[in-house]
Design an enzyme around this catalytic site. Sequence first.
Site, mmCIF file in Angstrom:
data_model
loop_
_atom_site.group_PDB
_atom_site.id
_atom_site.type_symbol
_atom_site.label_atom_id
_atom_site.label_comp_id
_atom_site.label_asym_id
_atom_site.label_seq_id
_atom_site.Cartn_x
_atom_site.Cartn_y
_atom_site.Cartn_z
ATOM 1 N N ASP A 38 -7.071 4.223 -4.353
ATOM 2 C CA ASP A 38 -7.734 4.008 -3.059
ATOM 3 C C ASP A 38 -8.402 5.358 -2.785
ATOM 4 O O ASP A 38 -8.648 6.125 -3.732
ATOM 5 C CB ASP A 38 -6.703 3.616 -1.974
ATOM 6 C CG ASP A 38 -7.354 3.036 -0.713
ATOM 7 O OD1 ASP A 38 -7.681 1.850 -0.713
ATOM 8 O OD2 ASP A 38 -7.566 3.791 0.258
ATOM 9 N N LYS A 82 0.865 -1.187 0.000
ATOM 10 C CA LYS A 82 0.000 0.000 0.000
ATOM 11 C C LYS A 82 0.888 1.219 0.000
ATOM 12 O O LYS A 82 2.047 1.146 0.424
ATOM 13 C CB LYS A 82 -0.874 0.025 1.259
ATOM 14 C CG LYS A 82 -2.168 0.786 1.044
ATOM 15 C CD LYS A 82 -3.193 -0.104 0.390
ATOM 16 C CE LYS A 82 -4.457 0.632 0.031
ATOM 17 N NZ LYS A 82 -5.534 -0.326 -0.306
HETATM 18 N N1 GLU Z 1 -7.329 0.033 -2.866
HETATM 19 C C1 GLU Z 1 -8.034 -1.149 -3.214
HETATM 20 C C2 GLU Z 1 -8.077 -2.101 -2.035
HETATM 21 O O1 GLU Z 1 -8.166 -1.660 -0.912
HETATM 22 C C3 GLU Z 1 -7.561 -1.779 -4.521
HETATM 23 C C4 GLU Z 1 -6.103 -2.027 -4.654
HETATM 24 C C5 GLU Z 1 -5.670 -2.485 -6.052
HETATM 25 O O2 GLU Z 1 -6.510 -2.595 -6.945
HETATM 26 O O3 GLU Z 1 -4.481 -2.740 -6.199
HETATM 27 O O4 GLU Z 1 -8.056 -3.296 -2.168
#
Ligand code: GLU
Length: 445
Positions: free
Chosen positions: A166, A126
């Site tokens: 996100d 992340k």
């Molecule tokens: N931010 C999204 C999550 O919490 C998607 C992350 C992504 O697609 O890499 O899973």
Amino acid sequence: MAENLIAIFDEVVARNPGETEFHQAAREVLESLGPVVAKHPEYASAEVVRRLCEPERQIIFRVPWTDDQGRVQLNRGFRVEFNSALGPYKGGLRFHPSVYLGIVKFLGFEQIFKNALTGLPIGGAKGGSDFDPKGKSDAEVMRFCQSFMTELYRYIGEYTDVPAGDIGVGGREIGYLFGHFKRITNRYESGVLTGKGLTWGGSQVRTEATGYGTVFFVAEMLAITGESFEGKRVVVSGSGNVAIYAIEKAQQLGGLVVACSDSNGYVFDEAGIDLDLLKEIKENRGRVSDYAQRRGSGVRHVKDGSIWDVPCDIALPCATQNELNGNDARHLAAAGCSIVAEGANMPSTPEAIEVMRGAGIRFAPGKAANAGGVATSALEMQQNASRDSWSFDHTESRLGEIMRSIHNRCLETAESYGQPNDYVAGANISGFTKVADAMLAMGLI
Ligand code: GLU
């Protein structure tokens, strides 16, 4: 929590001081792992749990940019590459003033297990920044994204680390980030980011996937008791990407969605949310108070108060972490709510989960219920790798299959560890064992 796991948890707290959200996410997983480490001594001797709690790599960088007045502004950028046992690091970027290392680590930690649950070859990561896109011009957002990518580009790649969106990072931001990556590397490397536009390597259904997936997951939960969304009252918190497409799919399946929210309050619309109007307002970066104003009588905008006071059968927290507390859970239970499924990451506090358990509310944690977003990102990577693009219907049916299999895997795992119907235990144990087995196979890494 089992004694050997308490020692590991204490170490996590001591090594990561002040990172309360990360502690919360770690505690929730470790609390499920007692029966697993008891059954598998090989995990303990290889210190798999301790290693999992320590990110493989953490990157923090300066992001200077100039605003429209020519003044220098400064933000901090993060990327926490948590675990790559199952595939390249994968996870979104969050741009929000609340972002600091503890938030990025909690999200990255959750992402490891979520991504494992999808059954697709992706590790967990992340990133993000304390930059606030709210109130910024497109030009300011672009300059920020370009500066952010000027540092981030060294660490990412289709085989290394694949960021996405996100909170605060949507199609506009991914466009600026991809454009700048392409420019400074001189590579059209489609698989380096997901959530791209449909004409330049994006996947159908990616925008809708997190919200749709959460509703598909709930449809599976309902099917167990022979029910469906038909005629159910639904409350969805938030009004961003996840919330909007959760509302859309819940309505398509016959649910009546009566409330949604943003950081300034919630709207209650007894006739059911007018999704076209909500989408139009959000596309222009408006607020849910504008929705109440434009929709007219019969709709209430409540500034102070909790959206969870609105009686419903199904509650879908789709806003942000810790938005549903113990009191909210008590209100939901008293009003007869029977299912809570998390579209956001960790929206329920530990106390809320405890209350729901006690009240017999069936609870689906985010790492299972909201995995449809990242799963569809992995489908985008598949399409990029084969230089192909799939139809909406094909992609949506793949998403539906993935959500069904996550749901079933959670239930089967919970059952086999003597905790029938416990989606939290099922998700944590199933995600953990998959990653742990891969780490064991690969030796000390
Ligand atoms: N931010 C999204 C999550 O919490 C998607 C992350 C992504 O697609 O890499 O899973």
